[in-house]
Design an enzyme around this catalytic site. Structure first.
Site: not given
Ligand code: A2P
Length: 339
Positions: A131, A244
């Site tokens: 990710c 994130h």
């Protein structure tokens, strides 16, 4: 138009569930959906396009007549069942790290290296990158193409959802417990995550880096198809549920100004520039959650070196960092290879 039988492995998990939602949202031509999970999910049902589907227990026979298998049930499940699926003629798009560095498996971010998908015929498995790596390369590729990149220094601020359902529950439970003067139970992470930052994601390796950090180093080189880029990473888990964030510093081969980077990125696929310090506008995890774009802001020249840029990159780790990227790969696969 051809339609496809799609299996989601880990369908009851955070990423698997998002995969089902995105297949629906993007009108992926699904003929039949198969929701696979572990024995623990026997008896559960999931919804797709308004209809109810029973969760089936993953097994050796799960992939008969399946065209595309979207895997997100952990590395050991992929190691065992991705080859089983591939033998049945199912193309696997694997969200775990099991096959990412396998030279016979493409590692793909559609905005960066869609051409790499062609390699899938070797093993029938396409790997979806980590990710944190995905959102970083989406933002860096246009700069790489324009002026070259010599070195990347990245520090991440990663949401707990990247660890899965149990970690999301743990952050909520610990936060609630602490507000109620109760003890916070530590189960998923090595330390308390509520009101804390953990400079450890995944296990430590012999070189003192964590596995997550070395994923960012090695996967970036593979996706950009350039082993000469120097990459160093510090990955940190923060008490954020979704999204994130990354502080990224790059040294470019030729000089590029902050204004030019802003212009380049404002035209880049999958990127949205949010960079208006005067009105306190910059990418935030809470705004990126639920969105498809990779948000970039705080773009400025690194005044400590002649050719450096600093930026702040934020994206929804469950969507672009996992489920969406996998389905974008499936879309290219279907358009260019499976017809
Ligand atoms: P289950 O719900 O049956 O445990 P998350 O990352 O959100 O924790 O989700 C992990 C996903 O992977 C879940 O769908 C989980 O199913 C699935 N999973 C974990 N281990 C296995 C296994 N051994 N076989 C099949 N699915 C598994």
């Amino acid at each position: 138009m051809r339609t496809y039988n799609v299996a989601v492995v880990g369908a009851t998990g955070l990423v698997g569930n998002e995969m089902i939602r995105i297949l629906e949202e993007r009108n992926f031509p699904v003929n039949q959906i198969t929701c696979l999970a572990s024995e623990r999910s026997r008896g559960k049902t999931l919804y797709f396009r308004g209809a109810e589907y029973p969760v089936e227990v993953l097994g050796e026979k799960s992939f008969k007549r399946i065209d595309i298998g979207l895997f997100s049930a952990g590395g050991s499940v992929s190691e065992k069942y991705a080859p089983v699926a591939a033998r049945e003629g199912c193309v696997v798009i694997d969200n775990t790290s099991a096959f990412r560095m396998d030279p016979d498996c493409p590692l793909v971010v559609p905005e960066v290296n869609p051409e790499a998908i062609a390699l899938y015929t070797k093993k029938g498995i396409i790997a979806n990158p980590n990710c944190s790596t995905i959102q970083m390369v989406v933002a860096l590729k246009p700069i790489y193409d324009a002026v070259g990149i010599r070195r990347i220094v990245v520090s991440t601020y990663q949401a707990v959802s990247g660890t899965g359902t149990k970690a999301v529950e743990e952050l909520i439970q610990q936060t609630t417990a602490l507000f109620n003067m109760k003890e916070a139970k530590v189960q998923v992470y090595p330390h308390r995550i509520a009101f804390n930052c953990l400079p450890q994601i995944d296990v430590f390796l012999e070189n003192g880096y964590t596995k997550e950090e070395m994923k960012m180093v090695n996967e970036t080189k593979k996706i950009m198809n350039d082993p000469s880029i120097a990459v160093t990473a510090t990955t940190v888990r923060v008490p954020v549920l979704y999204g994130h964030s990354e502080s990224v510093n790059i040294e470019t081969k030729k000089k590029i100004s902050a204004r030019e980077v802003r212009e380049l990125l404002s035209r880049a696929p999958g990127v949205k520039v949010v960079d208006n310090p005067a009105s306190k506008e910059y990418p935030l995890a809470i705004d990126a959650a639920g969105r498809d774009e990779t948000f970039v802001g705080r773009i400025r020249e690194d005044e400590s070196i002649p050719q450096g840029i600093n930026m702040w990159i934020v994206s929804d780790n469950i969507r672009k960092g996992a489920a969406l990227n996998a389905i974008q790969i499936a879309e290219i696969l279907m358009r260019d290879y499976l017809r």
